[in-house]
Design an enzyme around this catalytic site. Structure first.
Site, PDB file in Angstrom:
ATOM      1  N   ASP A 443       0.865  -1.180   0.000  1.00  0.00           N
ATOM      2  CA  ASP A 443       0.000   0.000   0.000  1.00  0.00           C
ATOM      3  C   ASP A 443       0.902   1.231   0.000  1.00  0.00           C
ATOM      4  OD1 ASP A 443      -1.621   2.140   0.688  1.00  0.00           O
ATOM      5  OD2 ASP A 443      -2.831   0.984   2.114  1.00  0.00           O
ATOM      6  N   HIS A 444       0.918   1.933  -1.115  1.00  0.00           N
ATOM      7  CA  HIS A 444       1.877   3.026  -1.253  1.00  0.00           C
ATOM      8  C   HIS A 444       1.502   4.251  -0.406  1.00  0.00           C
ATOM      9  CE1 HIS A 444       5.337   4.927  -2.681  1.00  0.00           C
ATOM     10  NE2 HIS A 444       5.183   4.820  -3.981  1.00  0.00           N
TER      11      HIS A 444
END
Ligand code: CAO
Length: 471
Positions: A443-444
């Site tokens: 999850d950036h």
């Protein structure tokens, strides 16, 4: 000192109005045109502005009071020296006089500019005549969107103190919106983030109608195909050949919903690497007898789980969860790993707890037990909860790589594909090595490329030299 009595304005034919919000208290200093209270009739809401700058001396009504008579006193304001001599008179005078003009009255109230910070006394309070004139000239709420005056930028950067300049509920500091308290309350009740609402009022002020239009638009979007995402057209497949229909399993439906949610909400990045597991495979083969004696099958998966737990310990960012408002995170201090299991009824993800504290044999036995339970439909709900991170191994099935979807609210997932013997340059020659393809999705919002790269490099290094797993 002059005492101004703020009275109920002309109700424009309304039988009664309700005091729905008091926005000042006794003792408060108020600026000219600052909203004192909000009245609501069946047809419209009216924010009643202060006719003078001064101090609130008396409040003669309470929230919820119903008022039937025009001219009834509502508040007393002691005017400050600067505002004395103002021609504003009593605020009740400034309301529209004709029946059916409530909307105008509202536009009128909104039309008045907010007080200037430099010199509040310099703002003239418009006379009743001017107000009615303005109301007549004001464009309909939704039709025209006036360009913000240049002063607005300054107001946004240094909002006027008071109820009207509070950040929207849930809004980040600095992201100011201009709306009266009634509109803010309406937005709160409807769960509308005012920062996303287009303002149609003077000086980019958000009106009640703007909030209503926003909600209407959302509902239309949803009816048209789900949250503004264009819907996929329905196809009559029978036109192209024989077909049959079936139903998704309950697990299949849940998986679909979870995957869709994760795909839409989480900005995924996937990084790839390959672990040289030549030594690991030699070690594993050397354990065949031991495995038989223990009655446990030793596959690469327990080593992979163990390596992930160690890399999570050393790269704690991957062991975080984003807090609900997106402004913080929860750092997990435990290492429970989800393990995707392919079953007839769909994809299930049992959780292996405290992987960091378990040995390889213990993990191998537990993986087999959980996979059997999953396939037999015997997993309990709590056996599928609490994972920090997930491993999805398609090694037994095949493939060279894939981009796994994160099992939110986790922030990372490791995809494992089938190992294969490949030539690897060792500095002098190509040597046959067993390489295990790895793909890490993260999850950036929480994990940066550096964090992901370090994590994956460590997993690969631990699998290349499993002695390091003991450390
Ligand atoms: N490369 C090559 N061979 C592999 C391997 C890999 N990465 N991983 C496992 N294998 C081998 C095993 O060693 C075993 O071989 P032997 O029988 O010769 O010893 C064989 O594949 C079968 O393994 P397994 O499936 O019985 O056990 P496992 O520990 O490898 O996997 C489990 C367990 C539960 C992860 C697996 O059975 C499974 O369900 N995988 C599917 C997961 C999935 O669906 N992921 C996708 C999710 S997203 O849609």
């Amino acid at each position: 000192m002059n005492i101004e009595t703020v009275r109920v304005p002309d109700l424009g034919g309304a039988e009664e109005v309700e005091v729905i919000e008091l926005t000042v208290a006794v003792g408060d200093s108020v600026a000219v045109e600052q909203t004192l209270l909000v009245l609501e009739s069946e047809k419209a809401t009216l924010e009643l502005p202060s006719p003078v700058a001064g101090v609130v001396k008396k409040i003669l009504v309470a929230e919820g009071d119903k008022i039937e008579r025009e001219g009834e006193p509502l508040m007393e304001i002691e005017g400050s020296e600067e505002s004395e001599g103002s021609e504003a008179g009593e605020s009740g005078e400034s309301a529209p006089a004709e029946e059916g003009e409530e909307e105008d009255a509202q536009a009128d109230a909104k039309e008045a500019p907010p007080p200037e910070e430099e010199d509040q006394s310099a703002v003239e309070t418009p006379s009743a005549e001017e107000r009615n004139q303005r109301a007549a000239e004001a464009p309909p709420a939704q039709a025209a969107r006036p360009a913000p005056p240049a002063a607005r930028d300054r107001e946004t950067a240094e909002p006027t103190p008071g109820a009207e300049s509070r950040p929207a509920a849930g809004g980040s500091p600095g992201a100011e919106v201009y709306a009266g308290p009634y509109v803010r309350r309406l937005a709160r009740e409807l769960g509308v983030d005012l920062r996303r609402v287009e303002a149609s009022g003077p000086r980019q002020r958000i009106l009640k109608e703007d909030v209503q239009a926003f909600v209407r638009q959302r509902l239309d979007d949803q009816a048209a195909g789900g949250g503004g995402i264009p819907s996929v057209p329905e196809v009559d497949y029978g036109r192209f050949g024989p077909v049959s229909e079936g139903e998704l399993t309950k697990i299949g439906r849940l998986t679909a919903a979870n995957m869709h949610r994760s795909w839409l909400n989480v900005p995924h990045v996937t990084q790839f690497d390959a672990a040289d597991i030549t030594e690991l495979e030699a070690f594993r083969r050397g354990q065949t007898q031991e495995a038989e004696a223990r009655g446990v099958k030793l596959t690469p998966v327990p080593f992979i789980l163990k390596a992930c737990a160690a890399a999570l310990r050393d790269n704690p960012v991957l062991n975080r969860a984003l807090s609900a408002n997106g402004a913080g995170f929860v750092q997990r201090e435990f290492f429970h790993l989800g393990m995707a299991v392919d079953t007839q009824r769909g994809l299930l993800v049992p959780v292996i707890r405290d992987v960091d504290r378990k040995g390889i044999w213990e993990l191998a036995a537990e993986i087999a037990e959980m996979a059997d339970k999953a396939r037999a439909g015997k997993l309990k709900v709590n056996e599928m909860q609490g994972a920090c991170f997930t491993v999805s191994s398609l090694g037994a099935i095949g493939g060279e790589g894939f981009t796994p979807i994160i099992n939110t609210p986790e922030v990372g997932i490791l995809g494992v594909s089938r190992s294969a013997v490949r030539p690897l340059w060792n500095g002098t020659e190509f040597a046959p090595r067993t390489l295990l393809p790895l793909s890490l999705s993260y999850d950036h919002r929480v994990v940066n490329g550096g964090d992901g790269g370090r994590f994956l490099t460590q997993v690969a290094a631990l699998l290349a030299d499993i002695r390091a797993l003991l450390l």
